[in-house]
Design an enzyme around this catalytic site. Structure first.
Site, PDB file in Angstrom:
ATOM      1  N   HIS A 241      17.185  36.011   7.811  1.00  0.00           N
ATOM      2  CA  HIS A 241      18.191  35.334   8.627  1.00  0.00           C
ATOM      3  C   HIS A 241      18.572  36.220   9.814  1.00  0.00           C
ATOM      4  CE1 HIS A 241      22.120  33.705   9.793  1.00  0.00           C
ATOM      5  NE2 HIS A 241      21.680  32.570   9.277  1.00  0.00           N
TER       6      HIS A 241
ATOM      7  N   HIS B 141      25.733  28.544   4.272  1.00  0.00           N
ATOM      8  CA  HIS B 141      26.465  29.812   4.165  1.00  0.00           C
ATOM      9  C   HIS B 141      27.905  29.678   3.694  1.00  0.00           C
ATOM     10  CE1 HIS B 141      23.028  31.321   6.292  1.00  0.00           C
ATOM     11  NE2 HIS B 141      23.313  30.642   7.374  1.00  0.00           N
TER      12      HIS B 141
ATOM     13  N   GLU C 133      19.509  27.014   4.030  1.00  0.00           N
ATOM     14  CA  GLU C 133      20.216  28.000   4.866  1.00  0.00           C
ATOM     15  C   GLU C 133      21.663  27.563   5.014  1.00  0.00           C
ATOM     16  OE1 GLU C 133      18.469  29.343   8.695  1.00  0.00           O
ATOM     17  OE2 GLU C 133      20.533  29.768   9.298  1.00  0.00           O
TER      18      GLU C 133
ATOM     19  N   ASP D 216      21.946  24.713   7.996  1.00  0.00           N
ATOM     20  CA  ASP D 216      22.734  25.816   8.558  1.00  0.00           C
ATOM     21  C   ASP D 216      24.215  25.432   8.520  1.00  0.00           C
ATOM     22  OD1 ASP D 216      23.264  28.342   9.456  1.00  0.00           O
ATOM     23  OD2 ASP D 216      22.168  28.170  11.348  1.00  0.00           O
TER      24      ASP D 216
HETATM   25 ZN    ZN Z   1      22.363  30.548   9.293  1.00  0.00          ZN
END
Ligand code: ZN
Length: 362
Positions: free
Chosen positions: A178, A14, A12, A301
């Site tokens: 998500h 980004h 995850e 993340d």
């Molecule tokens: Zn995220």
């Protein structure tokens, strides 16, 4: 074999590209910058800089023993574009740019596609294209999809989307569900506390309910091979779902949902849960007991969270080394169908910067 060859895989993570250049129905830019005023300036500046430059991530990845990150466009991404044609065109453009980032560094990055569910057929076509031609490992969908205006939502359990799910199942790739904040006209409960709308709380609440919709729609009975990935330790569901199940027993068949199995069985058969943005041992141990180590995946993340904080916690977790290896790497290799030449060298998986402590739960 180098350190990175047997490292962790994170799912995850980004990016944002200035060429995304598009706006939501309320006129705000879809780059997350509209929330800048809520954030500490130094934190936000670092996040913005890193979102736009994945090459700057490598140093952090090396320090944390992370071999590979699977990249995805930051939320709300394509889901926040109310115009069908712009959504379709932008998704294709973003996926092509992502493919370039992956091609430039194929040993460190993979890609999750962005899909324009404003046009379900185009979304299926784009997923097929990105998987078969660009080598993407699955798709990341940021919750509901706006179609027409900011208060219109198409949730993933709704009838038009089932054609898309059929194609996902046929391709055999995972879908990362998500979060994004709830619809603007459904935020009465947050009035006076706007900071709770986003990642501190609203993300999990919105995504957990969205997941329940998927389960109660009968989607997983119709497409039993679907595999959904939830971030943030399952958005609270490993803890909350048993109560949902026990209460549903007392409801009439007419309202109980169309699912054919107890809801917790879907969590164990159709879901993976990642550690993205969640570094506390007690919820991880609960999740481990509910769904098993074979359905947990390490993630960060990034760049909203730091590799250091996530890795220091993960490397010292009081779990077996067999489970640590599965969660950090082996489950992802299998789910994403990555080549696994390096799976036999767990000793190099831990972060070179942290000391190993295997007793204290944090
Ligand atoms: Zn995220």
């Amino acid at each position: 074999m180098s350190e990175r060859d047997a490292g962790k895989i994170a799912l995850e993570e980004h990016f944002y590209l200035p060429s995304f250049e598009t706006y939501g129905a309320d006129g705000s830019a879809l780059d997350g910058a509209s929330k800048a005023h809520n954030y500490d300036q130094k934190y936000f500046a670092t996040v913005q800089q890193r979102l736009a430059d994945v090459n700057s991530w490598i140093e952090d990845m090396d320090r944390g023993g992370i071999e590979r990150m699977v990249l995805s466009l930051t939320q709300p991404g394509i889901q926040g574009i109310p115009d069908r044609k712009i959504a379709v065109d932008t998704a294709k453009r973003m996926n092509d740019e992502l493919a370039q980032m992956v091609t430039a560094n194929p040993k460190r990055f993979s890609g999750f596609a962005a899909v324009p569910l404003q046009d379900v057929r185009a979304a299926g076509d784009e997923l097929e294209r990105t998987v078969s031609q660009l080598g993407f490992k699955g798709v990341l969908i940021n919750g509901y999809t706006n179609i027409g205006d900011a208060n219109t939502a198409q949730y993933l359990d709704e009838a038009p989307v089932w054609d898309f799910w059929a194609r996902v199942e046929a391709l055999g790739v995972p879908v990362y569900l998500h979060p994004r904040p709830p619809l603007p006209n459904q935020r009465r409960v947050y009035e006076g506390y706007p900071v709770l709308v986003d990642s501190p709380w609203g993300f999990a609440a919105e995504t957990a309910i969205h997941t329940l919709r998927l389960m109660l729609s009968g989607l997983f009975d119709r497409f039993p091979r679907l595999q959904i990935i939830l971030g943030h330790m399952g958005e609270g569901l490993p803890f909350l779902l048993p109560r949902v199940e026990s209460r549903l027993r007392h409801m009439t068949a007419a309202v109980r949902g169309k699912q054919q199995k107890p809801v917790t069985s879907y969590l164990r058969e159709n879901f993976y849960v990642t550690t993205a943005g969640h570094f506390r041992s007690q919820p991880l141990l609960d999740t481990l007991l509910e769904i098993g180590a074979e359905r947990l995946l390490f993630s960060v993340d990034y760049p909203y969270e730091t590799v250091q904080e996530q890795v220091e916690w993960f490397d010292s977790l009081a779990i077996s080394e067999t489970d640590r290896r599965r969660i950090a790497r082996e489950n992802a290799l299998e789910l994403l169908r990555l080549s696994s030449a390096a799976t036999k060298s767990p000793a190099t998986m831990k972060s070179p910067v942290t000391t190993q402590s295997s007793t204290a739960a944090k």
